[in-house]
Design a protein around this motif. Structure first.
Motif, PDB file in Angstrom:
ATOM      1  N   ARG A   1       0.837  -1.210   0.000  1.00  0.00           N
ATOM      2  CA  ARG A   1       0.000   0.000   0.000  1.00  0.00           C
ATOM      3  C   ARG A   1       0.869   1.256   0.000  1.00  0.00           C
ATOM      4  O   ARG A   1       0.587   2.227  -0.692  1.00  0.00           O
ATOM      5  CB  ARG A   1      -0.923  -0.001   1.225  1.00  0.00           C
ATOM      6  CG  ARG A   1      -2.163  -0.846   1.080  1.00  0.00           C
ATOM      7  CD  ARG A   1      -3.200  -0.487   2.116  1.00  0.00           C
ATOM      8  NE  ARG A   1      -2.734  -0.757   3.472  1.00  0.00           N
ATOM      9  CZ  ARG A   1      -2.924  -1.902   4.102  1.00  0.00           C
ATOM     10  NH1 ARG A   1      -3.584  -2.885   3.513  1.00  0.00           N
ATOM     11  NH2 ARG A   1      -2.491  -2.071   5.332  1.00  0.00           N
TER      12      ARG A   1
ATOM     13  N   LEU B   1       2.344   1.527  -3.599  1.00  0.00           N
ATOM     14  CA  LEU B   1       1.470   1.726  -4.762  1.00  0.00           C
ATOM     15  C   LEU B   1       0.250   2.599  -4.470  1.00  0.00           C
ATOM     16  O   LEU B   1      -0.012   3.567  -5.193  1.00  0.00           O
ATOM     17  CB  LEU B   1       1.004   0.363  -5.289  1.00  0.00           C
ATOM     18  CG  LEU B   1       2.089  -0.581  -5.794  1.00  0.00           C
ATOM     19  CD1 LEU B   1       1.479  -1.900  -6.212  1.00  0.00           C
ATOM     20  CD2 LEU B   1       2.848   0.033  -6.968  1.00  0.00           C
ATOM     21  N   ILE B   2      -0.495   2.268  -3.421  1.00  0.00           N
ATOM     22  CA  ILE B   2      -1.770   2.944  -3.196  1.00  0.00           C
ATOM     23  C   ILE B   2      -1.571   4.394  -2.752  1.00  0.00           C
ATOM     24  O   ILE B   2      -2.205   5.306  -3.280  1.00  0.00           O
ATOM     25  CB  ILE B   2      -2.617   2.173  -2.164  1.00  0.00           C
ATOM     26  CG1 ILE B   2      -2.936   0.772  -2.708  1.00  0.00           C
ATOM     27  CG2 ILE B   2      -3.905   2.921  -1.858  1.00  0.00           C
ATOM     28  CD1 ILE B   2      -3.713  -0.108  -1.763  1.00  0.00           C
ATOM     29  N   SER B   3      -0.682   4.613  -1.798  1.00  0.00           N
ATOM     30  CA  SER B   3      -0.446   5.991  -1.323  1.00  0.00           C
ATOM     31  C   SER B   3       0.031   6.917  -2.447  1.00  0.00           C
ATOM     32  O   SER B   3      -0.504   8.023  -2.610  1.00  0.00           O
ATOM     33  CB  SER B   3       0.568   5.988  -0.177  1.00  0.00           C
ATOM     34  OG  SER B   3       0.058   5.267   0.923  1.00  0.00           O
TER      35      SER B   3
ATOM     36  N   ALA C   1      -0.534   6.503  -5.611  1.00  0.00           N
ATOM     37  CA  ALA C   1      -1.654   6.630  -6.553  1.00  0.00           C
ATOM     38  C   ALA C   1      -2.659   7.671  -6.067  1.00  0.00           C
ATOM     39  O   ALA C   1      -3.159   8.490  -6.842  1.00  0.00           O
ATOM     40  CB  ALA C   1      -2.339   5.276  -6.735  1.00  0.00           C
TER      41      ALA C   1
ATOM     42  N   LEU D   1      -1.112  11.151  -6.522  1.00  0.00           N
ATOM     43  CA  LEU D   1      -1.181  11.591  -7.926  1.00  0.00           C
ATOM     44  C   LEU D   1      -2.607  11.948  -8.322  1.00  0.00           C
ATOM     45  O   LEU D   1      -2.836  12.896  -9.085  1.00  0.00           O
ATOM     46  CB  LEU D   1      -0.644  10.483  -8.840  1.00  0.00           C
ATOM     47  CG  LEU D   1       0.871  10.243  -8.788  1.00  0.00           C
ATOM     48  CD1 LEU D   1       1.251   9.066  -9.678  1.00  0.00           C
ATOM     49  CD2 LEU D   1       1.629  11.488  -9.235  1.00  0.00           C
ATOM     50  N   PHE D   2      -3.588  11.192  -7.791  1.00  0.00           N
ATOM     51  CA  PHE D   2      -4.988  11.474  -8.109  1.00  0.00           C
ATOM     52  C   PHE D   2      -5.403  12.845  -7.578  1.00  0.00           C
ATOM     53  O   PHE D   2      -6.056  13.628  -8.267  1.00  0.00           O
ATOM     54  CB  PHE D   2      -5.882  10.378  -7.515  1.00  0.00           C
ATOM     55  CG  PHE D   2      -7.348  10.576  -7.803  1.00  0.00           C
ATOM     56  CD1 PHE D   2      -7.875  10.246  -9.044  1.00  0.00           C
ATOM     57  CD2 PHE D   2      -8.194  11.102  -6.830  1.00  0.00           C
ATOM     58  CE1 PHE D   2      -9.224  10.440  -9.316  1.00  0.00           C
ATOM     59  CE2 PHE D   2      -9.541  11.287  -7.087  1.00  0.00           C
ATOM     60  CZ  PHE D   2     -10.060  10.960  -8.335  1.00  0.00           C
TER      61      PHE D   2
ATOM     62  N   PRO E   1     -11.671   1.913 -13.893  1.00  0.00           N
ATOM     63  CA  PRO E   1     -11.530   1.278 -12.565  1.00  0.00           C
ATOM     64  C   PRO E   1     -12.731   0.415 -12.186  1.00  0.00           C
ATOM     65  O   PRO E   1     -12.561  -0.640 -11.560  1.00  0.00           O
ATOM     66  CB  PRO E   1     -11.399   2.476 -11.610  1.00  0.00           C
ATOM     67  CG  PRO E   1     -10.903   3.587 -12.458  1.00  0.00           C
ATOM     68  CD  PRO E   1     -11.521   3.378 -13.797  1.00  0.00           C
TER      69      PRO E   1
ATOM     70  N   ILE F   1       7.573  10.374  -6.976  1.00  0.00           N
ATOM     71  CA  ILE F   1       6.373  11.177  -6.734  1.00  0.00           C
ATOM     72  C   ILE F   1       6.746  12.612  -6.386  1.00  0.00           C
ATOM     73  O   ILE F   1       6.125  13.569  -6.856  1.00  0.00           O
ATOM     74  CB  ILE F   1       5.517  10.555  -5.608  1.00  0.00           C
ATOM     75  CG1 ILE F   1       4.970   9.187  -6.029  1.00  0.00           C
ATOM     76  CG2 ILE F   1       4.362  11.482  -5.231  1.00  0.00           C
ATOM     77  CD1 ILE F   1       4.073   9.210  -7.232  1.00  0.00           C
TER      78      ILE F   1
END
Length: 457
Positions: free
Chosen positions: A206, A209-211, A213, A216-217, A274, A418
């Protein structure tokens, strides 16, 4: 799992009753009707076990309240009356929201159980202690029901598997198996280690990848809001007065117009993929395809692949007792890995080769095509020397060290990447804003004066 009790009638008019568990109401009713059809029965009644709030009193003592699961209100009243209580009220719970306990709660339960088992404490006493100390309502109720069923002499494996939606399929299987084995402490310790590694890997993934993502979103949303709404309000004022725009400002304004004119299409392109991916992941075939190709993602796929092999080896080490009893440990270890592609390859290629053709473990694993050369080389050595059990543990420890180290480096690399993206975006927005600020509108009447002078000339 939801428990059901049903009454059915035979062809000769005799009434019989039975019970079963299912994941949902629809699945439970479907299974009961299938069972009735297979045995030529006519279903008369189906009852679902529900929660009931009760209020009772014993003699002149103060009333006490509680909650009990049962198939009917009458069943609760009769049980309380037999205990010597005067029933004041029994009401069915209108809404039942049973959220699964966090993984950390399950890990804590398994670890503490392993430690207390190591101290030779009886398992029934361990469950009683943990029921009193567990804060999570779902886990507390589950442990209470398991304890009651085990005291009545129920099969431990069947009992724990009834609650696989709470513990997870693999954990429920291992805990149920532990009570029947002669190595209960070791299985609990191995299960705790497995759950900890699984939790740690997911947490690290997480972070990797998730954090990023989400970051960036949010950044993309902020940029779109600036370019699509805030910036045009300023830039279009200059356009309105026929003022020439600098190149970056002009380009940004075109992008803004493109976004605003196609906002619906862009929104669909952002939202639909998604959702389709999520729906695909829920299907059996889609989940298989995703699990297959996720292993081919650069860097991350390799880490996931090696973690699957680590989990496989750790579970195999716990359950393996000899070459003659290797099939069942391999099957369970494949399921524990949690990857459908990995599991199917072992079940459909490796195990059939061992059962039908008598292939050795190394040859069977090699034919499956999902194990690394390092794994195959070490397993081959273990198979030849008769130390395959210890070899599996060595491979698990090796891949644990490697994946932890490489994942940490990968997370640091992603964080730097990032940060660079955020810096570049902020610089571009600053440049566009600065360029817009350098635009100097012509003074009022200046355009007319220039026009007159050109006419005279």
């Amino acid at each position: 799992m939801i428990e059901f009790k049903f009454t059915a009638e035979k062809l000769n008019g005799q009434l019989i009753s039975g019970s079963l568990s299912a994941k949902s109401v629809s699945e439970g009713k479907e299974r009961i009707h299938r069972l009735a059809e297979k045995n030529q029965l006519k279903v008369k009644n189906i009852e679902k076990k529900s929660s009931y709030h009760y209020r009772v009193r014993r003699g002149k003592e103060r009333p006490i309240s509680g909650e009990q699961k049962a198939f009917s209100k009458i069943e609760v009243e009769e049980a309380l009356s037999r205990l010597g209580f005067t029933v004041l009220s029994v009401n069915k719970k209108l809404f039942e929201f049973n959220f699964n306990p966090p993984t950390a709660e399950i890990v804590t339960f398994v670890k503490i159980s392993a430690e207390l088992l190591e101290q030779k404490l009886p398992y029934s006493e361990i469950l009683t202690l943990l029921i009193n100390d567990t804060q999570n309502k779902t886990l507390k109720e589950t442990l209470r029901e398991i304890n009651n069923e085990l005291k009545k002499g129920a099969d431990s494996e069947i009992t724990f598997l009834k609650y696989q939606t709470v513990f997870g399929k693999f954990t429920a299987y291992m805990l149920g198996l532990a009570a029947k084995s002669g190595n209960m402490t070791e299985i609990y310790k191995a299960t705790a280690k497995f759950l900890e590694r699984q939790q740690e890997f997911k947490k690290s993934l997480r972070s990797a990848l998730i954090s990023p993502a989400v970051t960036l979103f949010v950044l993309l949303g902020a940029v779109l809001f600036y370019v699509g709404y805030i910036f045009p309000e300023t830039a279009k004022l200059f356009v309105k007065f026929n003022i020439a725009l600098p190149p970056m400002t002009k380009f940004t304004l075109k992008v803004s117009d493109l976004l605003m004119n196609n906002s619906l299409l862009i929104s669909l392109l952002v939202i639909i993929p998604p959702l389709l991916f999520w729906r695909l992941a829920k299907t059996k075939k889609g989940g298989y395809i995703i699990d297959k190709y996720i292993l081919r993602i650069p860097v991350v796929g390799t880490l996931i692949h090696k973690t699957l092999i680590e989990v496989f080896c750790r579970v195999f080490y716990t359950l393996y007792s000899g070459s003659a009893e290797s099939i069942e440990p391999i099957r369970i270890a494949a399921e524990a890995a949690g990857n459908r592609y990995f599991e199917e390859k072992i079940k459909n290629i490796a195990i059939p080769l061992m059962v039908k053709k008598g292939a050795g473990i190394t040859d069977a694993f090699s034919a499956s095509g999902i194990f690394t050369e390092t794994f195959l080389s070490r397993i081959h050595s273990g198979e030849e020397t008769g130390t395959i059990k210890n070899t599996a543990l060595q491979i698990a420890n090796y891949y644990e060290s490697e994946t932890v180290y490489k994942l940490k480096n990968f997370i640091e690399l992603v964080q730097v990447f990032i940060s660079m993206i955020i810096m570049i975006v902020m610089i571009l927005l600053t440049l566009v804003s600065a360029e817009t600020a350098t635009i100097h509108p012509k003074a009022p009447g200046m355009a007319g004066k220039i026009h007159i002078e050109r006419t005279i000339a």
